[in-house]
Design an enzyme around this catalytic site. Sequence first.
Site, short mmCIF file in Angstrom:
data_model
loop_
_atom_site.label_atom_id
_atom_site.label_comp_id
_atom_site.label_asym_id
_atom_site.label_seq_id
_atom_site.Cartn_x
_atom_site.Cartn_y
_atom_site.Cartn_z
CG ASP A 101 -1.95 -0.99 1.08
OD1 ASP A 101 -2.55 -1.55 -0.06
OD2 ASP A 101 -2.34 -1.63 2.35
CE1 TYR A 143 4.61 -6.61 3.04
CE2 TYR A 143 3.89 -9.17 3.19
CZ TYR A 143 3.84 -7.70 2.65
OH TYR A 143 3.55 -7.65 1.15
#
Length: 287
Positions: free
Chosen positions: A55, A119
Site C-alpha cells: 500500500d 515482512y
Amino acid sequence: MRYLVLFQYRGTRYSGVVQTVADQRLLGVQNYLEQAAQSLKPLVPIKFCISSRTDAGVHALCNSAHVDIQRKAGKPPFPGSVLVSSLNRCLKSEEIRILSACQVPDDFHARFSALSRTYIYRLVMGCSYNFQIPVFERDLCWAPRGDHLNVPAMQEAVQFLLGTHDFSTFRSICADTPYKSPIKTLIHADIRPFSSFLSYHYIHRQLQFWELEFRSQSFLYKQVRRMVGALVAVGIGKLKPYHIKELLEVRDSLAYPQNTIAPAAGLFLKSVEYDDADLQAASAAGE
C-alpha cells in the site's frame, strides 16, 4: 523471454505498488517500472506482474515481478545485467532500484510460484510524538506513545498468531480488494531489538528500536499492520496477551480495536521466497 526481476523502493511518495483508484494524483511503483522498461524497445509493451502488492507508504527491501520481453526476430534475449543497468538508468530520479534480473521458465509466475513472503515492521520507543522521530528515520518507523514495550508480554501474545487460523479479525475490508479466504498460516513471527545504522547517535535520547518479523505464504489486506498494532497494544498495556487469542476466535474485522492499526510508514516487504530449483533451472538454461 520471461525474467524474474527483484526491486526495492521507498514507498513514501508512491501510491503503493499500483496506482490506487482512491488517489489518481500519485503513481504506483509499477507505473514507473513499466515506463522505464519501454527504453528496451520491446515489440509489445512490457507488463510487470508483481508478486506482492504493498500500500501507499509501505516500503520494500525486496519485491519481485516477472516480465515477458519480446524482441525483434534475430535479436538475442537480454542478459539480466543489461536489464538491471538499463532500468536503473531510467529510474535514477526515483526512489526505486532494480536489484537483479534473471531468466526463468515460461510457466514461472512471480505471485503464484512464491513459497512465502516475509515482512518486517520497525518501531522506535522513546518519542512522545511523531515529529520527534530522528530525521533519518522519518517515514521508516512508527513511534508509539510510551517509553518502553513489555516485550515478554508481546512474545507471549504472538504465539497465539502462529500456525493456521481464520484471520478475519486481522483483515481490513476494501471495496476494490477481491475476496480471499481468511484462512492463513503464519509460519514465523519474531520480536527483536533493531540496531539502526545511526542508532549510536541516539543513545543520549534513550531511543529503542524494535523490529517485528512475520512470514507466511500470503497475507490478507493490512493483516500485518493489524497484527503489529494489536501486539503493540499488548506491549504498552492496553491489551493483555490473551486478548489476541480472543480477537482471533471472534473472526470479525469489526471487533478489531479502533485506532489500533499500525501506520504504513514502518512496514517493509523484506523478501519473497521461491523454490531454488526454479531459479537454478533458469540459470542453467539462460545466463
